[in-house]
Design a protein around this motif. Structure first.
Motif, PDB file in Angstrom:
ATOM      1  N   TYR A   1       0.782  -1.062  -0.160  1.00 66.50           N
ATOM      2  CA  TYR A   1       0.089   0.014   0.061  1.00 66.50           C
ATOM      3  C   TYR A   1       1.008   1.156   0.128  1.00 66.50           C
ATOM      4  O   TYR A   1       0.192   2.267  -0.501  1.00 66.50           O
ATOM      5  N   ALA A   2       1.986   1.237   0.692  1.00 68.26           N
ATOM      6  CA  ALA A   2       2.863   2.354   0.647  1.00 68.26           C
ATOM      7  C   ALA A   2       3.904   2.616  -0.111  1.00 68.26           C
ATOM      8  O   ALA A   2       4.417   3.716  -0.468  1.00 68.26           O
ATOM      9  N   GLY A   3       4.202   1.446  -1.070  1.00 70.40           N
ATOM     10  CA  GLY A   3       5.092   1.492  -2.369  1.00 70.40           C
ATOM     11  C   GLY A   3       6.375   2.186  -1.939  1.00 70.40           C
ATOM     12  O   GLY A   3       6.654   1.877  -1.153  1.00 70.40           O
ATOM     13  N   SER A   4       6.715   3.193  -2.583  1.00 68.13           N
ATOM     14  CA  SER A   4       7.954   3.727  -2.795  1.00 68.13           C
ATOM     15  C   SER A   4       8.050   5.072  -1.266  1.00 68.13           C
ATOM     16  O   SER A   4       9.312   5.446  -1.420  1.00 68.13           O
ATOM     17  N   SER A   5       6.998   5.096  -1.028  1.00 69.10           N
ATOM     18  CA  SER A   5       7.076   6.379   0.108  1.00 69.10           C
ATOM     19  C   SER A   5       7.563   5.719   1.331  1.00 69.10           C
ATOM     20  O   SER A   5       7.938   4.286   1.679  1.00 69.10           O
ATOM     21  N   ASP A   6       8.202   6.252   2.276  1.00 72.22           N
ATOM     22  CA  ASP A   6       8.948   6.254   3.495  1.00 72.22           C
ATOM     23  C   ASP A   6       7.933   5.404   4.652  1.00 72.22           C
ATOM     24  O   ASP A   6       7.312   6.302   5.220  1.00 72.22           O
ATOM     25  N   TRP A   7       7.976   4.234   4.521  1.00 75.77           N
ATOM     26  CA  TRP A   7       7.045   3.585   5.530  1.00 75.77           C
ATOM     27  C   TRP A   7       7.914   2.885   6.512  1.00 75.77           C
ATOM     28  O   TRP A   7       7.511   2.229   7.497  1.00 75.77           O
ATOM     29  N   HIS A   8       9.242   3.419   6.742  1.00 73.53           N
ATOM     30  CA  HIS A   8      10.109   2.897   7.948  1.00 73.53           C
ATOM     31  C   HIS A   8      10.151   3.768   8.991  1.00 73.53           C
ATOM     32  O   HIS A   8      10.953   4.180   9.541  1.00 73.53           O
ATOM     33  N   TRP A   9       8.688   3.854   9.485  1.00 74.27           N
ATOM     34  CA  TRP A   9       8.573   4.665  10.799  1.00 74.27           C
ATOM     35  C   TRP A   9       7.689   3.538  11.774  1.00 74.27           C
ATOM     36  O   TRP A   9       6.827   2.876  11.031  1.00 74.27           O
ATOM     37  N   LEU A  10       8.096   3.334  12.975  1.00 71.13           N
ATOM     38  CA  LEU A  10       7.350   2.515  13.739  1.00 71.13           C
ATOM     39  C   LEU A  10       6.880   3.031  15.037  1.00 71.13           C
ATOM     40  O   LEU A  10       7.555   3.952  15.662  1.00 71.13           O
ATOM     41  N   ARG A  11       5.655   2.702  15.214  1.00 77.10           N
ATOM     42  CA  ARG A  11       5.095   3.096  16.327  1.00 77.10           C
ATOM     43  C   ARG A  11       4.818   1.800  17.166  1.00 77.10           C
ATOM     44  O   ARG A  11       4.092   1.035  16.948  1.00 77.10           O
ATOM     45  N   TYR A  12       5.408   2.005  18.507  1.00 77.12           N
ATOM     46  CA  TYR A  12       5.343   0.692  19.375  1.00 77.12           C
ATOM     47  C   TYR A  12       3.509   0.497  19.883  1.00 77.12           C
ATOM     48  O   TYR A  12       3.120   1.431  20.354  1.00 77.12           O
ATOM     49  N   PRO A  13       3.385  -0.641  19.545  1.00 75.48           N
ATOM     50  CA  PRO A  13       1.879  -0.696  20.101  1.00 75.48           C
ATOM     51  C   PRO A  13       1.872  -0.665  21.661  1.00 75.48           C
ATOM     52  O   PRO A  13       2.788  -1.222  22.475  1.00 75.48           O
ATOM     53  N   TYR A  14       0.635   0.025  22.205  1.00 68.50           N
ATOM     54  CA  TYR A  14       0.665   0.200  23.560  1.00 68.50           C
ATOM     55  C   TYR A  14       1.774   1.158  24.092  1.00 68.50           C
ATOM     56  O   TYR A  14       1.802   1.359  25.228  1.00 68.50           O
ATOM     57  N   LEU A  15       2.464   1.809  23.048  1.00 72.94           N
ATOM     58  CA  LEU A  15       3.828   2.450  23.460  1.00 72.94           C
ATOM     59  C   LEU A  15       4.612   1.546  24.366  1.00 72.94           C
ATOM     60  O   LEU A  15       5.486   2.237  25.159  1.00 72.94           O
ATOM     61  N   ALA A  16       4.630   0.426  24.000  1.00 73.06           N
ATOM     62  CA  ALA A  16       5.425  -0.379  25.278  1.00 73.06           C
ATOM     63  C   ALA A  16       6.785  -0.794  24.431  1.00 73.06           C
ATOM     64  O   ALA A  16       6.893  -1.448  23.371  1.00 73.06           O
ATOM     65  N   GLU A  17       8.105  -0.321  25.070  1.00 70.99           N
ATOM     66  CA  GLU A  17       9.041  -0.258  24.184  1.00 70.99           C
ATOM     67  C   GLU A  17      10.076  -1.597  25.041  1.00 70.99           C
ATOM     68  O   GLU A  17      11.198  -1.467  24.670  1.00 70.99           O
ATOM     69  N   GLY A  18       9.568  -2.418  25.789  1.00 70.57           N
ATOM     70  CA  GLY A  18      10.372  -3.578  26.465  1.00 70.57           C
ATOM     71  C   GLY A  18      10.331  -3.552  27.874  1.00 70.57           C
ATOM     72  O   GLY A  18      10.402  -2.060  28.652  1.00 70.57           O
ATOM     73  N   ASP A  19       9.903  -4.259  28.711  1.00 73.76           N
ATOM     74  CA  ASP A  19       9.734  -4.411  30.087  1.00 73.76           C
ATOM     75  C   ASP A  19      11.170  -4.306  30.761  1.00 73.76           C
ATOM     76  O   ASP A  19      11.116  -4.378  32.087  1.00 73.76           O
ATOM     77  N   THR A  20      12.394  -4.529  30.268  1.00 76.44           N
ATOM     78  CA  THR A  20      13.430  -4.513  30.880  1.00 76.44           C
ATOM     79  C   THR A  20      14.468  -3.637  30.106  1.00 76.44           C
ATOM     80  O   THR A  20      14.236  -3.640  28.595  1.00 76.44           O
ATOM     81  N   PRO A  21      15.520  -3.236  30.343  1.00 74.90           N
ATOM     82  CA  PRO A  21      16.479  -2.325  29.686  1.00 74.90           C
ATOM     83  C   PRO A  21      17.167  -3.138  28.542  1.00 74.90           C
ATOM     84  O   PRO A  21      17.339  -2.713  27.357  1.00 74.90           O
ATOM     85  N   GLU A  22      17.536  -4.386  28.902  1.00 77.82           N
ATOM     86  CA  GLU A  22      17.949  -5.382  27.793  1.00 77.82           C
ATOM     87  C   GLU A  22      17.084  -5.505  26.622  1.00 77.82           C
ATOM     88  O   GLU A  22      17.346  -5.627  25.508  1.00 77.82           O
ATOM     89  N   LYS A  23      15.573  -5.725  26.995  1.00 76.70           N
ATOM     90  CA  LYS A  23      14.786  -5.957  25.911  1.00 76.70           C
ATOM     91  C   LYS A  23      14.679  -4.795  25.081  1.00 76.70           C
ATOM     92  O   LYS A  23      14.586  -4.759  23.587  1.00 76.70           O
ATOM     93  N   ARG A  24      14.610  -3.774  25.675  1.00 81.99           N
ATOM     94  CA  ARG A  24      14.399  -2.218  24.967  1.00 81.99           C
ATOM     95  C   ARG A  24      15.579  -2.058  24.157  1.00 81.99           C
ATOM     96  O   ARG A  24      15.496  -1.665  22.904  1.00 81.99           O
ATOM     97  N   ASP A  25      16.700  -2.267  24.359  1.00 79.93           N
ATOM     98  CA  ASP A  25      18.202  -2.320  23.887  1.00 79.93           C
ATOM     99  C   ASP A  25      18.053  -3.049  22.586  1.00 79.93           C
ATOM    100  O   ASP A  25      18.310  -2.598  21.431  1.00 79.93           O
ATOM    101  N   ALA A  26      17.480  -4.541  23.027  1.00 75.41           N
ATOM    102  CA  ALA A  26      17.862  -5.290  21.518  1.00 75.41           C
ATOM    103  C   ALA A  26      16.412  -4.985  20.773  1.00 75.41           C
ATOM    104  O   ALA A  26      16.939  -5.282  19.579  1.00 75.41           O
ATOM    105  N   ALA A  27      15.319  -4.559  21.094  1.00 70.36           N
ATOM    106  CA  ALA A  27      14.462  -4.008  20.178  1.00 70.36           C
ATOM    107  C   ALA A  27      14.818  -2.914  19.314  1.00 70.36           C
ATOM    108  O   ALA A  27      14.748  -2.962  18.014  1.00 70.36           O
ATOM    109  N   ARG A  28      15.652  -2.058  20.218  1.00 72.60           N
ATOM    110  CA  ARG A  28      16.080  -0.867  19.360  1.00 72.60           C
ATOM    111  C   ARG A  28      17.253  -1.193  18.189  1.00 72.60           C
ATOM    112  O   ARG A  28      17.236  -0.837  17.079  1.00 72.60           O
TER     113      ARG A  28
END
Length: 293
Positions: free
Chosen positions: A115-142
């Motif tokens: 649907y987005a084709g050649s437009s810039d779709w490489h933006w991510l919004r974390y569902p529930y704004l949940a970025e990982g429940d530990t610093p290690e998980k957050r860093d790995a997701a990043r």
């Protein structure tokens, strides 16, 4: 297409970027409405305000569950609005295994490519704004997001707009116009109070405003209220910009580049990290969840 200032707002006005989660399906459908009609209302209002680059963050599973919602995606893109990744099934990183969440993000990419084709779709919004429940998980997701060339769509403004969509559908079913009027006034009141709250946090942190990124949802009540909501923001001195423009501010540095060490990407997180006093939180003027039950 670049966003432009709303009529009557000066070039020095405060800035806000609208972003929309849960495209193409959010909340219950009130009687007589469709996802496509909701999308058309949102699109028409934003086009009238020249908000041509407002991102919509997609959950691909929605079209699997509600096939009739797919034309809303087509309308969104035909109108020139961009799309970003909200994970296939809206998976919560805090409660999921990291590898499952990463797979859910990647599963959504074919939908965006379609649907987005050649437009810039490489933006991510974390569902529930949940970025990982530990610093290690957050860093790995990043690290994962950086490897896949994503930027993070941070959130620095939001009044829980989703809260109104369920009671609105119930009140429509009961044809309770008085209750709907109460929902309308409380929605605008909550949004206005949220502006003051976020600006108080920014001024405590920086001594001045920053460009804000507003989290919204593609619900039926949001579509109904959007013209009045935009009027309220204009009256408070805001102009509408893109998320790309908003996140040029130094506050969003680690969101634009997930390969950098994580920094607080919400005003609440930054206040807590600096040990500053939190401004008084707004209080709901109405028990919205209890309406029309």
């Amino acid at each position: 297409m670049a966003a432009v200032l709303a009529a009557g707002v000066s070039a020095g006005a405060q800035q806000i970027a609208f972003t929309w989660d849960d495209v193409p399906v959010h909340g219950p459908l009130p009687a007589g409405e469709t996802r496509v009609e909701i999308g058309k209302k949102l699109i028409a209002t934003m086009q009238a305000e020249h908000m041509d680059d407002a991102y919509g963050f997609v959950n691909g599973v929605s079209m699997e569950r509600e096939p009739a919602s797919e034309p809303m995606m087509k309308d969104w893109r035909a109108a020139g609005f961009p799309l970003g990744n909200h994970a296939w099934s809206h998976m919560n990183l805090n409660t999921a295994k990291l590898e499952d969440w990463e797979a859910d993000v990647l599963k959504n990419e074919p939908v965006l490519e379609k649907y987005a084709g050649s437009s810039d779709w490489h933006w991510l919004r974390y569902p529930y704004l949940a970025e990982g429940d530990t610093p290690e998980k957050r860093d790995a997701a990043r690290k994962f997001l950086a490897e896949h060339h994503y930027k993070i769509a941070a959130v620095t403004m939001g009044f829980g707009d989703y809260t109104w969509n369920d009671p609105y559908a119930r009140c429509v079913a009961k044809n309770d116009e008085a209750a709907i009027a109460q929902l309308e006034s409380s929605y605008l009141d909550a949004a206005a109070q949220d502006v003051d709250f976020r600006r108080a946090m920014a001024k405590a942190l920086f001594g001045h405003d920053i460009p804000y990124v507003l989290l919204m949802h593609v619900g039926a009540f949001d579509a109904r209220m959007l013209p009045r909501l935009l009027k309220m923001y204009r009256e408070k001195g805001f102009s509408f910009v893109t998320i790309e423009e908003a996140e040029k501010d130094p506050f969003y540095r680690s969101s634009l580049d997930p390969s950098l060490p994580a920094e607080p990407d919400s005003l609440e997180g930054a206040i807590a990290a600096k040990g500053l006093k939190m401004p008084e939180r707004p209080k709901m003027s109405l028990d919205v969840n209890g309406m029309c039950k």
